[in-house]
Design a protein around this motif. Structure first.
Motif, PDB file in Angstrom:
ATOM      1  N   THR A   9       0.851  -1.187   0.000  1.00 28.23           N
ATOM      2  CA  THR A   9       0.000   0.000   0.000  1.00 28.23           C
ATOM      3  C   THR A   9       0.892   1.243   0.000  1.00 28.23           C
ATOM      4  OG1 THR A   9      -0.014   0.209   2.398  1.00 28.23           O
ATOM      5  CG2 THR A   9      -1.681  -1.237   1.423  1.00 28.23           C
ATOM      6  N   GLU A  10       0.278   2.396  -0.205  1.00 25.28           N
ATOM      7  CA  GLU A  10       1.041   3.639  -0.227  1.00 25.28           C
ATOM      8  C   GLU A  10       1.792   3.840   1.102  1.00 25.28           C
ATOM      9  OE1 GLU A  10      -0.408   8.054  -1.196  1.00 25.28           O
ATOM     10  OE2 GLU A  10      -1.327   6.518  -2.479  1.00 25.28           O
ATOM     11  N   ARG A  11       1.106   3.515   2.210  1.00 25.25           N
ATOM     12  CA  ARG A  11       1.740   3.689   3.525  1.00 25.25           C
ATOM     13  C   ARG A  11       2.909   2.733   3.728  1.00 25.25           C
ATOM     14  NH1 ARG A  11      -1.574   2.574   8.552  1.00 25.25           N
ATOM     15  NH2 ARG A  11       0.281   2.858   9.847  1.00 25.25           N
ATOM     16  N   GLN A  12       2.730   1.486   3.235  1.00 27.91           N
ATOM     17  CA  GLN A  12       3.818   0.512   3.367  1.00 27.91           C
ATOM     18  C   GLN A  12       5.027   0.933   2.534  1.00 27.91           C
ATOM     19  OE1 GLN A  12       1.490  -2.885   2.247  1.00 27.91           O
ATOM     20  NE2 GLN A  12       1.078  -3.484   4.369  1.00 27.91           N
ATOM     21  N   LEU A  13       4.760   1.444   1.339  1.00 30.37           N
ATOM     22  CA  LEU A  13       5.864   1.895   0.488  1.00 30.37           C
ATOM     23  C   LEU A  13       6.576   3.097   1.096  1.00 30.37           C
ATOM     24  CD1 LEU A  13       4.197   1.441  -3.014  1.00 30.37           C
ATOM     25  CD2 LEU A  13       6.135   0.164  -2.084  1.00 30.37           C
ATOM     26  N   ALA A  14       5.796   3.990   1.722  1.00 26.66           N
ATOM     27  CA  ALA A  14       6.410   5.168   2.360  1.00 26.66           C
ATOM     28  C   ALA A  14       7.262   4.741   3.554  1.00 26.66           C
ATOM     29  CB  ALA A  14       5.314   6.139   2.811  1.00 26.66           C
ATOM     30  N   ARG A 167       6.904  -7.824   5.348  1.00 25.06           N
ATOM     31  CA  ARG A 167       6.795  -9.189   4.831  1.00 25.06           C
ATOM     32  C   ARG A 167       8.124  -9.556   4.176  1.00 25.06           C
ATOM     33  NH1 ARG A 167       2.863 -12.616   4.776  1.00 25.06           N
ATOM     34  NH2 ARG A 167       1.405 -11.042   5.505  1.00 25.06           N
ATOM     35  N   LEU A 168       9.037 -10.072   4.994  1.00 22.78           N
ATOM     36  CA  LEU A 168      10.377 -10.406   4.513  1.00 22.78           C
ATOM     37  C   LEU A 168      10.419 -11.847   4.013  1.00 22.78           C
ATOM     38  CD1 LEU A 168      12.462  -8.746   7.360  1.00 22.78           C
ATOM     39  CD2 LEU A 168      12.144  -7.893   5.037  1.00 22.78           C
ATOM     40  N   ARG A 169      11.311 -12.094   3.081  1.00 21.77           N
ATOM     41  CA  ARG A 169      11.494 -13.487   2.638  1.00 21.77           C
ATOM     42  C   ARG A 169      12.465 -14.221   3.557  1.00 21.77           C
ATOM     43  NH1 ARG A 169      12.515 -12.993  -3.718  1.00 21.77           N
ATOM     44  NH2 ARG A 169      12.520 -15.263  -3.756  1.00 21.77           N
ATOM     45  N   ALA A 170      13.356 -13.499   4.197  1.00 23.25           N
ATOM     46  CA  ALA A 170      14.310 -14.080   5.149  1.00 23.25           C
ATOM     47  C   ALA A 170      14.248 -13.221   6.396  1.00 23.25           C
ATOM     48  CB  ALA A 170      15.714 -14.060   4.564  1.00 23.25           C
ATOM     49  N   PHE A 171      13.914 -13.820   7.541  1.00 23.96           N
ATOM     50  CA  PHE A 171      13.777 -13.034   8.766  1.00 23.96           C
ATOM     51  C   PHE A 171      14.169 -13.868   9.982  1.00 23.96           C
ATOM     52  CE2 PHE A 171       9.858 -15.081  10.227  1.00 23.96           C
ATOM     53  CZ  PHE A 171       9.370 -15.622   9.044  1.00 23.96           C
ATOM     54  N   HIS A 172      14.484 -13.154  11.073  1.00 23.91           N
ATOM     55  CA  HIS A 172      14.859 -13.821  12.319  1.00 23.91           C
ATOM     56  C   HIS A 172      13.615 -14.228  13.101  1.00 23.91           C
ATOM     57  CE1 HIS A 172      18.721 -11.666  11.705  1.00 23.91           C
ATOM     58  NE2 HIS A 172      19.230 -12.713  12.314  1.00 23.91           N
ATOM     59  N   GLN A 173      13.530 -15.503  13.363  1.00 21.19           N
ATOM     60  CA  GLN A 173      12.464 -16.002  14.213  1.00 21.19           C
ATOM     61  C   GLN A 173      13.091 -16.354  15.559  1.00 21.19           C
ATOM     62  OE1 GLN A 173      10.395 -19.712  13.008  1.00 21.19           O
ATOM     63  NE2 GLN A 173       8.977 -18.360  11.957  1.00 21.19           N
ATOM     64  N   ARG A 174      12.537 -15.781  16.654  1.00 16.99           N
ATOM     65  CA  ARG A 174      12.978 -16.205  17.980  1.00 16.99           C
ATOM     66  C   ARG A 174      11.999 -17.266  18.436  1.00 16.99           C
ATOM     67  NH1 ARG A 174      16.079 -14.973  22.663  1.00 16.99           N
ATOM     68  NH2 ARG A 174      15.635 -16.723  24.014  1.00 16.99           N
ATOM     69  N   ALA A 239       0.591  -5.731  16.463  1.00 19.45           N
ATOM     70  CA  ALA A 239       0.766  -4.304  16.771  1.00 19.45           C
ATOM     71  C   ALA A 239       0.851  -3.553  15.443  1.00 19.45           C
ATOM     72  CB  ALA A 239       2.025  -4.081  17.614  1.00 19.45           C
ATOM     73  N   PRO A 240       0.569  -2.259  15.465  1.00 20.04           N
ATOM     74  CA  PRO A 240       0.613  -1.497  14.210  1.00 20.04           C
ATOM     75  C   PRO A 240       2.043  -1.385  13.663  1.00 20.04           C
ATOM     76  CG  PRO A 240      -0.548  -0.279  15.955  1.00 20.04           C
ATOM     77  CD  PRO A 240       0.135  -1.432  16.608  1.00 20.04           C
ATOM     78  N   ILE A 241       2.181  -1.599  12.357  1.00 15.37           N
ATOM     79  CA  ILE A 241       3.440  -1.238  11.663  1.00 15.37           C
ATOM     80  C   ILE A 241       3.049  -0.242  10.569  1.00 15.37           C
ATOM     81  CG2 ILE A 241       5.471  -2.024  10.388  1.00 15.37           C
ATOM     82  CD1 ILE A 241       5.396  -4.648  11.819  1.00 15.37           C
ATOM     83  N   ALA A 242       2.764  -0.721   9.388  1.00 13.79           N
ATOM     84  CA  ALA A 242       2.356   0.225   8.334  1.00 13.79           C
ATOM     85  C   ALA A 242       1.175  -0.318   7.534  1.00 13.79           C
ATOM     86  CB  ALA A 242       3.534   0.532   7.424  1.00 13.79           C
ATOM     87  N   GLY A 243       0.562  -1.367   8.043  1.00 13.19           N
ATOM     88  CA  GLY A 243      -0.587  -1.940   7.344  1.00 13.19           C
ATOM     89  C   GLY A 243      -1.875  -1.242   7.753  1.00 13.19           C
ATOM     90  N   ASP A 244      -2.955  -1.533   7.030  1.00 11.35           N
ATOM     91  CA  ASP A 244      -4.259  -0.981   7.403  1.00 11.35           C
ATOM     92  C   ASP A 244      -4.710  -1.578   8.732  1.00 11.35           C
ATOM     93  OD1 ASP A 244      -4.306   0.526   5.095  1.00 11.35           O
ATOM     94  OD2 ASP A 244      -5.254  -1.080   3.930  1.00 11.35           O
ATOM     95  N   ALA A 245      -4.350  -2.835   8.954  1.00  8.59           N
ATOM     96  CA  ALA A 245      -4.643  -3.501  10.230  1.00  8.59           C
ATOM     97  C   ALA A 245      -3.318  -3.776  10.935  1.00  8.59           C
ATOM     98  CB  ALA A 245      -5.382  -4.804   9.951  1.00  8.59           C
ATOM     99  N   PRO A 246      -3.363  -4.079  12.246  1.00  6.95           N
ATOM    100  CA  PRO A 246      -2.118  -4.422  12.946  1.00  6.95           C
ATOM    101  C   PRO A 246      -1.449  -5.657  12.333  1.00  6.95           C
ATOM    102  CG  PRO A 246      -3.904  -4.039  14.516  1.00  6.95           C
ATOM    103  CD  PRO A 246      -4.524  -4.068  13.154  1.00  6.95           C
ATOM    104  N   THR A 247      -0.142  -5.763  12.506  1.00 11.92           N
ATOM    105  CA  THR A 247       0.657  -6.853  11.933  1.00 11.92           C
ATOM    106  C   THR A 247       1.058  -7.822  13.045  1.00 11.92           C
ATOM    107  OG1 THR A 247       1.510  -5.307  10.289  1.00 11.92           O
ATOM    108  CG2 THR A 247       2.776  -7.328  10.621  1.00 11.92           C
ATOM    109  N   ALA A 248       1.084  -9.118  12.730  1.00 15.24           N
ATOM    110  CA  ALA A 248       1.490 -10.131  13.715  1.00 15.24           C
ATOM    111  C   ALA A 248       2.977  -9.999  14.017  1.00 15.24           C
ATOM    112  CB  ALA A 248       1.188 -11.527  13.180  1.00 15.24           C
ATOM    113  N   LEU A 249       3.321  -9.811  15.299  1.00 15.64           N
ATOM    114  CA  LEU A 249       4.731  -9.749  15.706  1.00 15.64           C
ATOM    115  C   LEU A 249       5.177 -11.077  16.301  1.00 15.64           C
ATOM    116  CD1 LEU A 249       5.013  -6.286  17.511  1.00 15.64           C
ATOM    117  CD2 LEU A 249       4.917  -6.790  15.061  1.00 15.64           C
ATOM    118  N   ALA A 250       4.199 -11.858  16.779  1.00 15.93           N
ATOM    119  CA  ALA A 250       4.521 -13.161  17.376  1.00 15.93           C
ATOM    120  C   ALA A 250       3.365 -14.087  17.070  1.00 15.93           C
ATOM    121  CB  ALA A 250       4.695 -13.026  18.893  1.00 15.93           C
ATOM    122  N   SER A 251       3.658 -15.368  16.933  1.00 15.39           N
ATOM    123  CA  SER A 251       2.554 -16.305  16.776  1.00 15.39           C
ATOM    124  C   SER A 251       2.799 -17.565  17.584  1.00 15.39           C
ATOM    125  CB  SER A 251       2.283 -16.606  15.309  1.00 15.39           C
ATOM    126  OG  SER A 251       3.159 -17.583  14.842  1.00 15.39           O
TER     127      SER A 251
END
Lengths: 311, 311
Positions: A9-14, A167-174, A239-251
């Motif tokens: 989205t525009e916000r994510q790109l910004a 939305r990374l293709r390679a990321f650190h999972q704790r 929690a909010p990042i840059a999406g229209d809805a909050p983004t999952a930080l942990a699952s």
């Protein structure tokens, strides 16, 4: 071959533009794969250390696994059927000198040289709990009470290119894994759900918890996700990042006896163990902090800095 | 497809047995890919922190890159021609639901399903300096004096399965890169060669330094390696692990203007920059310490523990 990229989205790109301009992310030329700048990586490691402090009472067994796992392990989990679109498999060269030259010539021209490679015995790790199950099963029957395994921060891969920097293709999972009797596993999951929300709120994030479903492939997959959601098997802390809805930080995933049966994890009293896992997406946590407190880490509120810079 | 495994000597096999029995390595079922136990990983991280302390005067730019890099970057380095046998490329699925089902059935039977995947736009990182060059080039012309980049500890991959525990397919490389005028780059390389030997001797290792050649592919490759050796472009710092001869724990490569020209790294005064890199193989350092001081980390000599447990 470049896979299709999910537009942001525009916000994510910004937000991505800001992360790149401030040196928090470093462009590599591929969407979803970035280098991490010094402040970003510093905060990520400090957050990881904070999780270690919170996890200390669990007295976990610590194990660290590399970002590749045996293809056989991936195959055994059923991941290929459930998430074919996310799989990342290592292919390698086994030809002779003549074929090597042909292949190198294609590579030099940036043409496709994949036909000269064969499927190796390794895949990229899609979920950092996967290598844990066979490693614990190899120790033999569980002790009474089961076990908690802290797999630390390790790289996970998902083949889902996106312009959304979260939305990374390679990321650190704790990743922390609980293996044992059903009641113990559920209690652990519930305790960590509360701990995670408190931990993220303590960092000034507007964290909430919700049930969720995995991004299973295809139409049958959507039904699987609905069942998962109905049975409360997956929770996310958002929690909010840059999406229209909050983004999952942990699952949190509760697998019942799925992995216990597959990998032969046996309870002290016999029968397959139940398992649950918790994974923090560390880059997302850092992005949520940057979104909430601004991109100059040194200007973050002192209560937030105190949490992270404590140790 | 399981690649051919290089056999280990009796001593290497015995050392691997000991590392596994002591819980320093964790079997995954694939030679050269292991989990790391708690003491092993703890020492690795402490060694990494020690390198950071030694590197502090260099005032390096810090960057962290994930274990995958754009295929185009790998292709640009010439790696495919020089080391086709070591390449590890990410292949992924782009088919429909019907093909996904066929593929999953093959995977369930542990049959080869590689034909259903296509070459993606990513490869596994074979040398942790590779992502650094385009990232620095993107900043524009270098300042006077050039730059030192500390890429931290990141995973590198080599497709060379071996029973020798010191020859891992996935390992942590602690990578520092110098980019600048030829004289500055050579002086940096020489300073770090001395620092590395001193650092490892300070940990009670019998470290020595020698010129070396890379494991280029084929007959033409052996000539390349001989030239590299003759021109003193590659040095290694070695110490005993379990081989008949000492094992390389760190290596230094001076690339002259090879990467500078390829990636457009421009000196302050114009012209392609020279580059050199230093990489510690962190798992090898830990193994050399275990070989020298015994497998019970708590019993290591106090001078060695003081170095690692200082910070």
């Amino acid at each position: 071959m470049s896979p299709q990229v999910l537009p942001g989205t525009e916000r994510q790109l910004a937000f991505r533009r800001e992360l790149l301009d401030r040196g928090h992310l470093i462009e590599t030329g591929v969407d979803g794969v970035y280098g991490l700048g010094p402040d970003f990586e510093d905060v990520r490691r400090r957050f990881d250390a904070l999780v270690t402090r919170v996890a200390a009472p669990d007295d976990a067994v610590r194990m660290h696994f590399p970002p590749v796992l045996p293809l056989r392990t991936l195959e055994a989990t059923g991941y290929v059927g459930s998430f074919p679109h996310l799989c990342s498999v290592v292919h390698a060269f086994e030809g002779d000198a003549v074929e090597a030259r042909t292949m190198a010539e294609l590579a030099e021209k940036h043409a496709d040289w994949g036909d000269h490679l064969v499927q190796s015995d390794l895949a990229l790790v899609p979920a950092c709990c996967y290598p844990v199950y066979p490693a614990i099963a190899a120790r033999g029957r569980l002790s009474v009470g089961g076990v908690v395994v802290d797999a630390g921060a390790a790289y996970a891969f998902r083949n889902e290119p996106s312009e959304d920097p979260a939305r990374l293709r390679a990321f650190h999972q704790r990743e922390i894994v609980r293996i044992g009797e059903p009641a113990a596993v559920e209690a652990w999951r519930d305790r960590w759900r509360d701990r995670s929300v408190a931990l993220l709120r303590g960092l000034g994030l507007d964290a909430t918890c919700d049930t969720a479903g995995d991004a299973f492939f295809g139409r049958a997959g959507r039904m699987l996700a609905a069942t998962q959601r109905r049975d409360g098997l997956k929770f996310e802390v958002l929690a909010p990042i840059a999406g229209d809805a909050p983004t999952a930080l942990a699952s949190f995933n509760y697998h019942r006896d799925h992995f216990g049966a597959l990998f032969g994890l046996e309870l002290a009293g016999g029968g397959p163990a139940h398992t649950a896992c918790l994974g923090f997406g560390e880059e997302r946590v850092v992005m949520a902090l940057l979104a909430a407190h601004g991109s100059a880490v040194s200007d973050w509120p002192s209560e937030v800095r105190a949490q992270l810079w404590e140790a």
